[in-house]
Design a protein around this motif. Structure first.
Motif, PDB file in Angstrom:
ATOM      1  N   LEU A 222     -22.311 -10.236 -13.509  1.00 55.54           N
ATOM      2  CA  LEU A 222     -21.824 -11.539 -13.057  1.00 55.54           C
ATOM      3  C   LEU A 222     -20.640 -11.368 -12.108  1.00 55.54           C
ATOM      4  CD1 LEU A 222     -22.177 -13.210 -16.575  1.00 55.54           C
ATOM      5  CD2 LEU A 222     -23.907 -12.983 -14.781  1.00 55.54           C
ATOM      6  N   GLY A 223     -19.883 -12.427 -11.923  1.00 54.30           N
ATOM      7  CA  GLY A 223     -18.793 -12.352 -10.949  1.00 54.30           C
ATOM      8  C   GLY A 223     -17.470 -12.762 -11.563  1.00 54.30           C
ATOM      9  N   GLY A 224     -16.567 -13.166 -10.719  1.00 59.43           N
ATOM     10  CA  GLY A 224     -15.245 -13.584 -11.186  1.00 59.43           C
ATOM     11  C   GLY A 224     -14.226 -13.395 -10.085  1.00 59.43           C
ATOM     12  N   LYS A 225     -12.986 -13.642 -10.413  1.00 58.79           N
ATOM     13  CA  LYS A 225     -11.933 -13.543  -9.401  1.00 58.79           C
ATOM     14  C   LYS A 225     -11.250 -12.183  -9.514  1.00 58.79           C
ATOM     15  CE  LYS A 225      -9.587 -17.263  -8.150  1.00 58.79           C
ATOM     16  NZ  LYS A 225     -10.299 -17.596  -6.909  1.00 58.79           N
ATOM     17  N   CYS A 226     -11.529 -11.300  -8.567  1.00 59.38           N
ATOM     18  CA  CYS A 226     -10.969  -9.939  -8.627  1.00 59.38           C
ATOM     19  C   CYS A 226      -9.582  -9.909  -7.981  1.00 59.38           C
ATOM     20  CB  CYS A 226     -11.874  -8.954  -7.892  1.00 59.38           C
ATOM     21  SG  CYS A 226     -13.572  -8.928  -8.477  1.00 59.38           S
ATOM     22  N   PRO A 227      -8.531  -9.631  -8.762  1.00 53.09           N
ATOM     23  CA  PRO A 227      -7.190  -9.602  -8.179  1.00 53.09           C
ATOM     24  C   PRO A 227      -6.899  -8.259  -7.518  1.00 53.09           C
ATOM     25  CG  PRO A 227      -7.117  -9.681 -10.604  1.00 53.09           C
ATOM     26  CD  PRO A 227      -8.515  -9.370 -10.210  1.00 53.09           C
ATOM     27  N   CYS A 228      -5.996  -8.295  -6.540  1.00 51.33           N
ATOM     28  CA  CYS A 228      -5.486  -7.069  -5.935  1.00 51.33           C
ATOM     29  C   CYS A 228      -3.963  -7.160  -5.981  1.00 51.33           C
ATOM     30  CB  CYS A 228      -5.990  -6.953  -4.509  1.00 51.33           C
ATOM     31  SG  CYS A 228      -5.305  -5.537  -3.641  1.00 51.33           S
ATOM     32  N   ILE A 229      -3.357  -6.226  -6.696  1.00 46.24           N
ATOM     33  CA  ILE A 229      -1.906  -6.264  -6.889  1.00 46.24           C
ATOM     34  C   ILE A 229      -1.260  -5.177  -6.040  1.00 46.24           C
ATOM     35  CG2 ILE A 229      -0.061  -6.077  -8.618  1.00 46.24           C
ATOM     36  CD1 ILE A 229      -2.243  -6.622 -10.750  1.00 46.24           C
ATOM     37  N   LEU A 230      -0.254  -5.558  -5.282  1.00 47.02           N
ATOM     38  CA  LEU A 230       0.531  -4.555  -4.548  1.00 47.02           C
ATOM     39  C   LEU A 230       1.904  -4.474  -5.206  1.00 47.02           C
ATOM     40  CD1 LEU A 230      -1.428  -6.083  -2.272  1.00 47.02           C
ATOM     41  CD2 LEU A 230      -0.354  -4.370  -0.835  1.00 47.02           C
ATOM     42  N   THR A 231       2.287  -3.285  -5.605  1.00 43.01           N
ATOM     43  CA  THR A 231       3.615  -3.129  -6.213  1.00 43.01           C
ATOM     44  C   THR A 231       4.637  -2.921  -5.082  1.00 43.01           C
ATOM     45  OG1 THR A 231       3.507  -0.729  -6.403  1.00 43.01           O
ATOM     46  CG2 THR A 231       2.577  -1.988  -8.234  1.00 43.01           C
ATOM     47  N   PRO A 232       5.934  -3.012  -5.369  1.00 44.78           N
ATOM     48  CA  PRO A 232       6.924  -2.777  -4.319  1.00 44.78           C
ATOM     49  C   PRO A 232       6.665  -1.420  -3.644  1.00 44.78           C
ATOM     50  CG  PRO A 232       7.978  -3.681  -6.255  1.00 44.78           C
ATOM     51  CD  PRO A 232       6.559  -3.411  -6.645  1.00 44.78           C
ATOM     52  N   PHE A 388      -2.514  -1.364  -5.711  1.00 42.40           N
ATOM     53  CA  PHE A 388      -1.983  -0.487  -4.658  1.00 42.40           C
ATOM     54  C   PHE A 388      -0.541  -0.200  -5.015  1.00 42.40           C
ATOM     55  CE2 PHE A 388      -5.129  -0.156  -1.244  1.00 42.40           C
ATOM     56  CZ  PHE A 388      -6.093  -1.008  -1.752  1.00 42.40           C
ATOM     57  N   SER A 389      -0.217   1.087  -5.110  1.00 43.15           N
ATOM     58  CA  SER A 389       1.138   1.458  -5.489  1.00 43.15           C
ATOM     59  C   SER A 389       1.414   2.884  -5.047  1.00 43.15           C
ATOM     60  CB  SER A 389       1.291   1.359  -7.019  1.00 43.15           C
ATOM     61  OG  SER A 389       2.591   1.754  -7.379  1.00 43.15           O
ATOM     62  N   PRO A 390       2.652   3.151  -4.595  1.00 42.52           N
ATOM     63  CA  PRO A 390       2.993   4.549  -4.298  1.00 42.52           C
ATOM     64  C   PRO A 390       3.150   5.351  -5.581  1.00 42.52           C
ATOM     65  CG  PRO A 390       4.838   3.053  -3.781  1.00 42.52           C
ATOM     66  CD  PRO A 390       3.715   2.204  -4.262  1.00 42.52           C
ATOM     67  N   ASP A 391       3.209   4.662  -6.721  1.00 47.04           N
ATOM     68  CA  ASP A 391       3.446   5.332  -8.006  1.00 47.04           C
ATOM     69  C   ASP A 391       2.192   5.176  -8.887  1.00 47.04           C
ATOM     70  OD1 ASP A 391       4.165   6.061 -10.533  1.00 47.04           O
ATOM     71  OD2 ASP A 391       5.979   4.836 -10.625  1.00 47.04           O
ATOM     72  N   VAL A 392       1.428   6.252  -8.987  1.00 47.02           N
ATOM     73  CA  VAL A 392       0.148   6.175  -9.720  1.00 47.02           C
ATOM     74  C   VAL A 392       0.379   5.824 -11.197  1.00 47.02           C
ATOM     75  CG1 VAL A 392      -1.858   7.530 -10.453  1.00 47.02           C
ATOM     76  CG2 VAL A 392      -1.069   7.671  -8.125  1.00 47.02           C
ATOM     77  N   ASN A 393       1.506   6.279 -11.756  1.00 49.31           N
ATOM     78  CA  ASN A 393       1.784   5.937 -13.161  1.00 49.31           C
ATOM     79  C   ASN A 393       1.976   4.433 -13.322  1.00 49.31           C
ATOM     80  OD1 ASN A 393       1.605   8.548 -13.992  1.00 49.31           O
ATOM     81  ND2 ASN A 393       3.795   8.965 -13.669  1.00 49.31           N
ATOM     82  N   ALA A 394       2.685   3.832 -12.357  1.00 53.10           N
ATOM     83  CA  ALA A 394       2.898   2.377 -12.419  1.00 53.10           C
ATOM     84  C   ALA A 394       1.556   1.657 -12.278  1.00 53.10           C
ATOM     85  CB  ALA A 394       3.852   1.942 -11.311  1.00 53.10           C
ATOM     86  N   ALA A 395       0.698   2.175 -11.391  1.00 54.27           N
ATOM     87  CA  ALA A 395      -0.620   1.561 -11.199  1.00 54.27           C
ATOM     88  C   ALA A 395      -1.441   1.663 -12.485  1.00 54.27           C
ATOM     89  CB  ALA A 395      -1.346   2.248 -10.046  1.00 54.27           C
ATOM     90  N   ASN A 396      -1.398   2.838 -13.119  1.00 61.71           N
ATOM     91  CA  ASN A 396      -2.155   3.007 -14.365  1.00 61.71           C
ATOM     92  C   ASN A 396      -1.621   2.108 -15.475  1.00 61.71           C
ATOM     93  OD1 ASN A 396      -4.396   4.760 -14.171  1.00 61.71           O
ATOM     94  ND2 ASN A 396      -2.969   6.401 -13.618  1.00 61.71           N
ATOM     95  N   ALA A 397      -0.317   1.898 -15.467  1.00 58.43           N
ATOM     96  CA  ALA A 397       0.271   1.020 -16.497  1.00 58.43           C
ATOM     97  C   ALA A 397      -0.294  -0.395 -16.341  1.00 58.43           C
ATOM     98  CB  ALA A 397       1.792   1.015 -16.375  1.00 58.43           C
ATOM     99  N   ILE A 398      -0.472  -0.845 -15.093  1.00 55.17           N
ATOM    100  CA  ILE A 398      -1.047  -2.187 -14.872  1.00 55.17           C
ATOM    101  C   ILE A 398      -2.495  -2.216 -15.365  1.00 55.17           C
ATOM    102  CG2 ILE A 398      -1.744  -3.863 -13.102  1.00 55.17           C
ATOM    103  CD1 ILE A 398       0.734  -2.901 -11.480  1.00 55.17           C
ATOM    104  N   ILE A 399      -3.233  -1.185 -15.010  1.00 53.75           N
ATOM    105  CA  ILE A 399      -4.652  -1.151 -15.416  1.00 53.75           C
ATOM    106  C   ILE A 399      -4.765  -1.109 -16.949  1.00 53.75           C
ATOM    107  CG2 ILE A 399      -6.714   0.331 -15.371  1.00 53.75           C
ATOM    108  CD1 ILE A 399      -6.006   0.819 -12.397  1.00 53.75           C
ATOM    109  N   ASN A 400      -3.860  -0.369 -17.589  1.00 57.87           N
ATOM    110  CA  ASN A 400      -3.924  -0.271 -19.050  1.00 57.87           C
ATOM    111  C   ASN A 400      -3.469  -1.538 -19.757  1.00 57.87           C
ATOM    112  OD1 ASN A 400      -4.872   2.281 -18.783  1.00 57.87           O
ATOM    113  ND2 ASN A 400      -2.891   3.290 -19.104  1.00 57.87           N
ATOM    114  N   ASN A 401      -2.829  -2.439 -19.008  1.00 58.43           N
ATOM    115  CA  ASN A 401      -2.397  -3.707 -19.616  1.00 58.43           C
ATOM    116  C   ASN A 401      -3.272  -4.884 -19.220  1.00 58.43           C
ATOM    117  OD1 ASN A 401      -0.027  -3.315 -21.335  1.00 58.43           O
ATOM    118  ND2 ASN A 401       0.744  -2.279 -19.504  1.00 58.43           N
TER     119      ASN A 401
END
Ligand code: NAD
Length: 471
Positions: A222-232, A388-401
């Motif tokens: 199915l579908g839905g609203k796919c967000p794209c987050i850019l960190t600082p 999108f983040s220069p910090d992969v750990n920060a990106a993974n933290a978002i995905i894990n939450n």
């Protein structure tokens, strides 16, 4: 769309289902050679029809870029078949499971990969080949027989697909039925051994309800609203290029397209200016709206819906920025629309409540990333989530939450393009998986099989009862 008389199409569906069912009962466990031979026909079928596929997509969409036709609908699917072929020995290898030797001696326990049987596939209009022939790779690898039903919005590709399939496979193995909505409704009532549905969540619920009457297992894409987050620190020209570039693929008519963007408030203007620069810099985006790179919107009704999202936002005072040249209404043949950014639209507007599925892109500035994540978690689970983040750990933290059908870091849609990864939704964006080994298993009945070693039954009987004797 005018009502279509589906009487003949429904009769054809019922006849071909019975034919495939009878053929399946005569050959319930196709050999690996047979399965490989079936999957192996797919790449040649696609490549031989490469020009016809381009032409048919052009006709159904009004305009369809050749590179998208080639890469996504033809070569991408051929690559998926090649991947399946390269893996099938491994996927079908007998998997032995543990047996308690004290109880069962030399007895064997194993998992066998039985075909499910006759599988139905209801296909949407947006990727008429990728979503019909793509899953066919895993369905045939799993030893099934398959009936495909294309969307009523893509009559030309539907007719071409029917011809390609009938030129390549016997009808009792793979068949295509084309028709209107009555056929679609009847299709979900057939007693399939498995039913794949790809399309809107609202219809997914109807399809699942019909399938439930037969206890037919379903996969719902199915579908839905796919967000794209850019960190600082992530609002860079390269990242904006990547995000906008994938949004323009099929002009946003893609289930794993970015639906809306979250940027740090301080970077909002930079994001917008970088996007404007992309379109101002020259070819290919300067004249994007009327160019051959701009996929037409599938129907006038869909154009009206997308224009409606923008006019509703503008009436509410939202700033809209149309990019790519002439933003005037498109002609009815090509139905091309510009990319329109909507700056910080209120959340009650349709652009923020409905899946966009087209070239409209809300840009939402955020002050607190945590609050934005709470907002995502408060909504339905998206099919894709991008960070999108220069910090992969920060990106993974978002995905894990968060929870989504799939996710990607510093890119968009790659999770759906790799044939080795499972693909599918979560919650309201779907259930089940195709692509990869998970797709093979989705369309396979994982049959437990055991073989008792000589003498074990007697020993077990004695062990259980303490009485010597035979059973
Ligand atoms: P669509 O209008 O082509 O409908 C999809 C299919 O459903 C068609 O074959 C149609 O005939 C059939 N259908 C319609 N009504 C039906 C009914 N009552 N019973 C049975 N079948 C019925 O396509 P759409 O729904 O506009 O597709 C867009 C949606 O699909 C979006 O939400 C998009 O995100 C989603 N999508 C998801 C994926 C994925 O892989 N998860 C891929 C592509 C599209």
């Amino acid at each position: 769309m005018a009502h279509q008389d589906d009487t003949a199409a429904i009769a054809e569906l019922e006849e071909v289902f019975a034919l495939q069912r009878a053929a399946f009962l005569k050959n319930q466990y196709p050999s690996i050679e047979e399965r490989k031979s079936n999957v192996g026909k797919i790449p040649g079928m696609l490549i031989a029809n490469r020009d016809a596929i381009r032409d048919a997509l052009n006709k159904d969409f009004g305009n369809h870029p050749e590179s998208t036709s080639d890469l996504v609908e033809c070569l991408g699917v051929a690559g998926r078949a090649a991947y399946v072929l390269s893996q099938l020995d491994k996927w079908l290898a007998t998997e032995y499971r543990d047996v308690d030797g004290q109880m069962y001696g030399e007895s064997k326990a194993e998992v066998r990969y039985q075909p499910k049987g006759v599988v139905g596939n209801i296909v949407p209009w947006n990727f008429p080949f990728d979503l019909s022939v793509g899953p066919l790779c895993e369905m045939l690898a799993a030893g099934n027989r398959v009936v495909i039903k294309p969307s009523e919005f893509t009559p030309t590709t539907g007719a071409l697909l029917a011809k390609m399939i009938s030129d390549t496979f016997p009808r009792d193995l793979v068949a295509v039925v084309n028709g209107g909505l009555d056929l679609s409704r009847r299709f979900s009532q057939i007693k399939w051994n498995h039913l794949l549905y790809t399309g809107a969540p609202s219809v997914g619920k109807i399809v699942m309800g019909e399938a439930a009457k037969n206890l037919t297992p379903v996969t719902l894409e199915l579908g839905g609203k796919c967000p794209c987050i850019l960190t600082p620190g992530a609002v860079t020209p390269e990242n904006v290029h990547t995000i906008i570039g994938t949004k323009l693929l099929k002009n946003g008519q893609m289930c794993i397209s970015v639906d809306y963007i979250l940027v740090p408030r301080a970077d909002l203007d930079t994001f917008v200016n970088l996007t404007k620069n992309l379109f101002a810099e020259g070819a290919p985006l300067s004249g994007y709206t009327n160019s051959l790179d701009n996929t037409g919107i599938i129907s006038s009704r869909h154009v009206e819906r997308l224009v409606g999202l923008v006019t509703e936002a503008e009436s509410a005072g939202v700033q809209s920025i149309a990019l790519g040249g002439d933003p005037s209404p498109t002609d009815n043949i090509k139905r091309q629309l510009p990319l329109t950014l909507l700056i910080d639209p209120p959340r009650h507007l349709k652009a923020m409540t409905d899946e966009i599925f087209g070239p409209v892109l809300p840009i939402l500035p955020y002050d607190s990333l945590d609050t934005s994540i709470d907002e995502i978690n408060a909504g339905e689970r998206p099919l894709g989530l991008y960070v999108f983040s220069p910090d992969v750990n920060a990106a993974n933290a978002i995905i894990n939450n968060t929870n989504s059908g799939g996710a990607a870091i510093n890119c968009v849609a790659l999770q759906g393009a790799l044939p080795s990864l499972p693909f599918g939704g979560s919650g309201m964006s779907g259930m089940g998986r195709h692509h990869g080994v998970e797709g093979f298993r989705e369309f396979t009945f994982l049959a437990p099989y055991s073989e008792l070693a000589n003498g074990v039954a007697e020993a077990a009987f004695q062990h259980a009862t303490g009485v010597p004797g035979t059973v």
